[in-house]
Design a protein around this motif. Structure first.
Motif, PDB file in Angstrom:
ATOM      1  N   ARG A  38       7.519   5.957  -0.349  1.00 56.53           N
ATOM      2  CA  ARG A  38       7.460   4.821   0.574  1.00 56.53           C
ATOM      3  C   ARG A  38       6.207   3.988   0.346  1.00 56.53           C
ATOM      4  NH1 ARG A  38       7.548   6.820   6.449  1.00 56.53           N
ATOM      5  NH2 ARG A  38       5.852   8.100   5.572  1.00 56.53           N
ATOM      6  N   VAL A  39       6.344   2.692   0.658  1.00 54.80           N
ATOM      7  CA  VAL A  39       5.219   1.778   0.532  1.00 54.80           C
ATOM      8  C   VAL A  39       5.157   0.910   1.788  1.00 54.80           C
ATOM      9  CG1 VAL A  39       6.621   0.066  -0.672  1.00 54.80           C
ATOM     10  CG2 VAL A  39       4.134  -0.002  -0.900  1.00 54.80           C
ATOM     11  N   LEU A  40       3.942   0.626   2.260  1.00 51.04           N
ATOM     12  CA  LEU A  40       3.746  -0.251   3.418  1.00 51.04           C
ATOM     13  C   LEU A  40       3.531  -1.663   2.903  1.00 51.04           C
ATOM     14  CD1 LEU A  40       3.271  -0.688   6.479  1.00 51.04           C
ATOM     15  CD2 LEU A  40       0.830  -0.310   6.034  1.00 51.04           C
ATOM     16  N   SER A  72       1.666  -7.091  -5.521  1.00 50.21           N
ATOM     17  CA  SER A  72       1.031  -7.797  -4.396  1.00 50.21           C
ATOM     18  C   SER A  72       0.476  -9.142  -4.847  1.00 50.21           C
ATOM     19  CB  SER A  72      -0.095  -6.946  -3.797  1.00 50.21           C
ATOM     20  OG  SER A  72       0.393  -5.749  -3.255  1.00 50.21           O
ATOM     21  N   ASN A  73      -0.227  -9.126  -5.983  1.00 56.10           N
ATOM     22  CA  ASN A  73      -0.808 -10.378  -6.490  1.00 56.10           C
ATOM     23  C   ASN A  73       0.282 -11.379  -6.852  1.00 56.10           C
ATOM     24  OD1 ASN A  73      -3.367  -9.294  -6.204  1.00 56.10           O
ATOM     25  ND2 ASN A  73      -3.475  -8.578  -8.327  1.00 56.10           N
ATOM     26  N   TYR A  74       1.358 -10.873  -7.419  1.00 54.61           N
ATOM     27  CA  TYR A  74       2.472 -11.748  -7.800  1.00 54.61           C
ATOM     28  C   TYR A  74       3.087 -12.402  -6.559  1.00 54.61           C
ATOM     29  CZ  TYR A  74       7.162 -13.101  -9.301  1.00 54.61           C
ATOM     30  OH  TYR A  74       8.314 -13.802  -9.534  1.00 54.61           O
ATOM     31  N   LEU A  75       3.354 -11.593  -5.533  1.00 54.34           N
ATOM     32  CA  LEU A  75       3.970 -12.124  -4.325  1.00 54.34           C
ATOM     33  C   LEU A  75       3.051 -13.108  -3.605  1.00 54.34           C
ATOM     34  CD1 LEU A  75       5.762  -8.962  -2.881  1.00 54.34           C
ATOM     35  CD2 LEU A  75       6.848 -11.067  -3.688  1.00 54.34           C
ATOM     36  N   ARG A  79       6.213  -3.799   7.243  1.00 62.48           N
ATOM     37  CA  ARG A  79       7.498  -3.175   6.964  1.00 62.48           C
ATOM     38  C   ARG A  79       7.270  -1.978   6.030  1.00 62.48           C
ATOM     39  NH1 ARG A  79       8.329  -6.300  10.312  1.00 62.48           N
ATOM     40  NH2 ARG A  79      10.052  -7.783  10.611  1.00 62.48           N
ATOM     41  N   ILE A  80       8.030  -0.938   6.250  1.00 61.59           N
ATOM     42  CA  ILE A  80       7.996   0.215   5.345  1.00 61.59           C
ATOM     43  C   ILE A  80       9.199   0.113   4.410  1.00 61.59           C
ATOM     44  CG2 ILE A  80       8.129   2.733   5.166  1.00 61.59           C
ATOM     45  CD1 ILE A  80       6.702   2.917   7.827  1.00 61.59           C
ATOM     46  N   LEU A  81       8.933   0.081   3.122  1.00 62.33           N
ATOM     47  CA  LEU A  81       9.985  -0.081   2.126  1.00 62.33           C
ATOM     48  C   LEU A  81      10.083   1.166   1.256  1.00 62.33           C
ATOM     49  CD1 LEU A  81       9.054  -3.684   0.898  1.00 62.33           C
ATOM     50  CD2 LEU A  81      10.686  -3.057   2.686  1.00 62.33           C
ATOM     51  N   PRO A  82      11.281   1.485   0.763  1.00 66.95           N
ATOM     52  CA  PRO A  82      11.409   2.599  -0.178  1.00 66.95           C
ATOM     53  C   PRO A  82      10.772   2.235  -1.515  1.00 66.95           C
ATOM     54  CG  PRO A  82      13.500   1.448   0.067  1.00 66.95           C
ATOM     55  CD  PRO A  82      12.583   0.864   1.093  1.00 66.95           C
ATOM     56  N   LEU A  83      10.069   3.154  -2.102  1.00 65.85           N
ATOM     57  CA  LEU A  83       9.404   2.943  -3.381  1.00 65.85           C
ATOM     58  C   LEU A  83      10.293   3.485  -4.491  1.00 65.85           C
ATOM     59  CD1 LEU A  83       6.814   2.038  -4.862  1.00 65.85           C
ATOM     60  CD2 LEU A  83       5.951   4.372  -4.581  1.00 65.85           C
ATOM     61  N   PRO A  84      10.755   2.632  -5.412  1.00 64.05           N
ATOM     62  CA  PRO A  84      11.609   3.127  -6.496  1.00 64.05           C
ATOM     63  C   PRO A  84      10.942   4.277  -7.236  1.00 64.05           C
ATOM     64  CG  PRO A  84      11.538   0.726  -6.486  1.00 64.05           C
ATOM     65  CD  PRO A  84      10.510   1.191  -5.504  1.00 64.05           C
ATOM     66  N   THR A  90       0.851  -1.192   0.000  1.00 69.34           N
ATOM     67  CA  THR A  90       0.000   0.000   0.000  1.00 69.34           C
ATOM     68  C   THR A  90       0.886   1.241   0.000  1.00 69.34           C
ATOM     69  OG1 THR A  90      -1.671  -1.181   1.296  1.00 69.34           O
ATOM     70  CG2 THR A  90      -1.842   1.232   1.207  1.00 69.34           C
ATOM     71  N   PRO A  91       0.662   2.186  -0.930  1.00 71.80           N
ATOM     72  CA  PRO A  91       1.506   3.393  -0.946  1.00 71.80           C
ATOM     73  C   PRO A  91       1.247   4.277   0.265  1.00 71.80           C
ATOM     74  CG  PRO A  91      -0.297   3.599  -2.509  1.00 71.80           C
ATOM     75  CD  PRO A  91      -0.344   2.190  -2.009  1.00 71.80           C
ATOM     76  N   LEU A  92       2.335   4.771   0.865  1.00 65.21           N
ATOM     77  CA  LEU A  92       2.221   5.719   1.970  1.00 65.21           C
ATOM     78  C   LEU A  92       2.388   7.147   1.461  1.00 65.21           C
ATOM     79  CD1 LEU A  92       4.273   3.922   4.776  1.00 65.21           C
ATOM     80  CD2 LEU A  92       1.793   4.098   4.572  1.00 65.21           C
ATOM     81  N   ASP A  93       3.381   7.345   0.607  1.00 63.30           N
ATOM     82  CA  ASP A  93       3.602   8.639  -0.031  1.00 63.30           C
ATOM     83  C   ASP A  93       4.383   8.392  -1.316  1.00 63.30           C
ATOM     84  OD1 ASP A  93       6.308   8.280   0.763  1.00 63.30           O
ATOM     85  OD2 ASP A  93       5.889   9.259   2.685  1.00 63.30           O
TER      86      ASP A  93
END
Length: 347
Positions: free
Chosen positions: A151-153, A183-186, A166-171, A145-148
């Protein structure tokens, strides 16, 4: 160790034995006949009390560190007291509230485990321990889910209902609209698999070009898998807090014993093996002194209890370790209540 049955002792011997043990556990000082005659309410002369003390010493329940000193319980005596005479003191309402409050605070489960270990240390005045067996939960779902803009949650859900965030950096080049595809792939690759199995499958597909993901999405997938894999590898199996509590004034007189104990605590694999005995028994265990090989040289006691999830399955073990003169009557129910409270937190 085998302690004599309580029925072998007369009422007088039983009462004197109880007063010696309770006095020693409270003060850490051997208890003498004059103290018992003056404060114990026994209505016996010091000479009569000394005769009973001598008999208890012959039975292996008491010992005298010096010829002119008072008596203190042996490990055999402590076992008899704990198993047959101890009257537990349930945690006070304030203590129960403090335990439940600290364990109900939001945050990852790792933080709750750290809190539990520190809490046991604070309340017992000894060192607190929490063991989490290594386990490989199977996954059910992964969502992003995008946070901004940067970043993505990422949310990982296990088949057992356990949820981790986990909060991950969004390329920068990744499209927000592609997050659902990722998400569907994972989820398709992770469902029913352990994290290690899912990571291997995803990496194989990406490396072979079978992933059908664009470059930015592949980068995001790799970042997420790497983060979770690293976290799982670094997740503590044994958390020990409060070792400084073992260095009180009385310990300084026996510094070799304390040094031996601290060295034992550094061997976390051996400590985990000891606590594993409580997990396998699925019940509270009390190890006194040489009853356990690991702490036999340091003369320490361990009080350990398994904690369970809401389905009643044993998840891990928690407890305290300290000198054999632990306040068993207070610490035993406290460990039990903390184990039940942690089980509610884990769900």
């Amino acid at each position: 160790m085998n302690s004599p049955p309580l029925t072998d002792l007369s009422d007088r011997a039983r009462e004197i034995f109880r007063l010696v043990v309770e006095g020693y556990l409270d003060s850490g000082i051997p208890v003498g006949s004059k103290t018992l005659a003056g404060e114990g309410g026994l209505n016996l002369s010091p000479a009569s009390i000394r005769n009973v003390l001598a008999d208890l010493e012959t039975r292996g329940l008491l010992s005298a560190p010096h010829t002119s000193a008072g008596r203190m319980p042996t490990e055999t005596g402590l076992r008899l007291f704990v198993d047959a005479m101890m009257q537990v003191a349930e945690p006070t309402r304030e203590e129960r509230a403090a335990i439940e409050q600290r364990l109900s605070e939001p945050g990852p489960i790792e933080r709750a485990l750290e809190e539990t270990s520190a809490l046991l240390s604070d309340l017992s005045g000894a060192a607190g321990m929490v063991m989490v067996p290594r386990r490989e939960p199977r996954l059910a779902q992964v969502s992003l889910t995008p946070l901004d803009a940067s970043r993505v949650l990422a949310v990982l859900v296990g088949e057992d209902g356990h949820v981790e965030n986990r909060i991950l950096p969004l390329p920068a080049e990744a499209l927000r609209s592609s997050l659902e595809q990722v998400s569907n792939y994972l989820t398709a690759r992770a469902a029913g698999r352990t994290l290690a199995e899912a990571a291997h499958l995803v990496e194989s597909e990406i490396a072979s070009g079978k992933s059908a993901l664009d470059e930015a999405s592949r980068d995001l997938v790799r970042r997420g898998i790497a983060t979770w894999t690293e976290d799982a590898a670094n997740r503590p199996v044994l958390i020990v807090r409060g070792q400084a509590n073992l260095l009180d004034e009385s310990a300084l007189a026996d510094i070799d014993r304390v040094r031996s104990l601290l060295d034992d605590l550094e061997n976390k694999q051996s400590v985990s093996e000891l606590l594993e005995r409580a997990r396998q028994a699925e019940a509270m265990r009390i190890f006194i002194g040489s009853e356990n090989r690991l702490f036999s040289l340091s003369g320490s006691s361990v009080i350990a209890a398994p904690y369970r999830d809401r389905e009643g399955k044993v998840v891990g073990v928690l407890g305290v370790i300290g000198p054999t003169r632990l306040n068993y009557a207070r610490v035993v129910p406290m460990v039990d209540f903390t184990a039940r409270s942690l089980g509610k937190r884990i769900g």
